[in-house]
Design a protein around this motif. Structure first.
Motif, short mmCIF file in Angstrom:
data_model
loop_
_atom_site.label_atom_id
_atom_site.label_comp_id
_atom_site.label_asym_id
_atom_site.label_seq_id
_atom_site.Cartn_x
_atom_site.Cartn_y
_atom_site.Cartn_z
N THR A 44 0.72 -1.26 0.17
CA THR A 44 0.17 -0.10 -0.01
C THR A 44 0.84 1.30 -0.09
O THR A 44 0.60 2.24 -0.68
N ALA A 74 -10.33 6.06 0.57
CA ALA A 74 -11.90 5.97 0.17
C ALA A 74 -12.70 5.38 1.29
O ALA A 74 -13.60 5.82 1.79
N ILE A 75 -12.09 4.23 1.63
CA ILE A 75 -12.61 3.46 2.76
C ILE A 75 -12.86 4.30 4.05
O ILE A 75 -13.95 4.23 4.68
N PHE A 121 -10.70 -4.88 1.01
CA PHE A 121 -9.53 -4.10 0.66
C PHE A 121 -8.30 -5.17 0.71
O PHE A 121 -7.68 -5.24 -0.46
N GLU A 177 -5.39 5.15 -2.64
CA GLU A 177 -6.58 5.95 -3.03
C GLU A 177 -7.86 5.08 -2.49
O GLU A 177 -8.91 5.47 -1.99
N LYS A 178 -7.73 3.56 -2.80
CA LYS A 178 -8.77 2.85 -2.53
C LYS A 178 -8.93 2.88 -0.79
O LYS A 178 -10.26 3.05 -0.51
N LYS A 215 -15.27 -3.68 4.72
CA LYS A 215 -14.30 -2.93 3.68
C LYS A 215 -13.12 -2.97 3.99
O LYS A 215 -12.38 -3.33 3.03
N GLU A 217 -2.60 3.65 -6.19
CA GLU A 217 -3.98 3.08 -6.40
C GLU A 217 -4.63 2.70 -5.31
O GLU A 217 -5.87 2.66 -4.72
N LEU A 218 -3.82 1.67 -4.51
CA LEU A 218 -4.13 1.18 -3.15
C LEU A 218 -4.21 2.11 -2.24
O LEU A 218 -5.36 1.97 -1.35
N GLU A 263 -8.97 -7.87 -2.16
CA GLU A 263 -8.69 -7.35 -3.40
C GLU A 263 -6.95 -7.39 -3.66
O GLU A 263 -6.65 -7.51 -4.72
#
Length: 103
Positions: A11, A23-24, A43, A19-20, A39, A16-17, A46
């Motif tokens: 991360t 967002a969570i 995460f 940002e994900k 979530k 990208e990770l 994923e």
């Protein structure tokens, strides 16, 4: 614990990770505790890691004191808001899960 460290490192190196995960975290209050926790686990899955909430909590508990301080500096807040700091993100996750920050 090894998988959690790998996810942490992955991360830290992936915008990208970050940002994900950011967002969570932004939706944590709206989602509520159970959805937020689900979530986080989603995460991790994923990203390729089969982790439990307990794995996450144990990892956060083992972070050096500086990395899990409850108060972030203004610079750290800016980094987290921009999705740039894995340490800052882990601080927020720890705060939300262990200090009862309202969801």
């Amino acid at each position: 614990m090894k998988q959690m460290q790998e996810l942490y490192n992955k991360t830290a190196q992936s915008e990208e990770l970050q940002e994900k995960l950011t967002a969570i975290l932004k939706d944590a209050k709206k989602d509520g505790k159970e959805t937020f926790e689900a979530k986080l686990i989603g995460f991790a899955k994923e990203a390729g890691y089969d982790l439990s909430l307990r794995d996450l909590m144990e990892f956060i508990d083992r972070l050096p004191a500086k990395e899990k301080d409850t108060e972030l500096t203004e610079a750290e807040l800016d980094l987290v808001a921009g999705g740039k700091s894995a340490n800052g993100v882990m601080n927020i996750i720890g705060n939300v899960l262990t200090l009862g920050v309202p969801y």
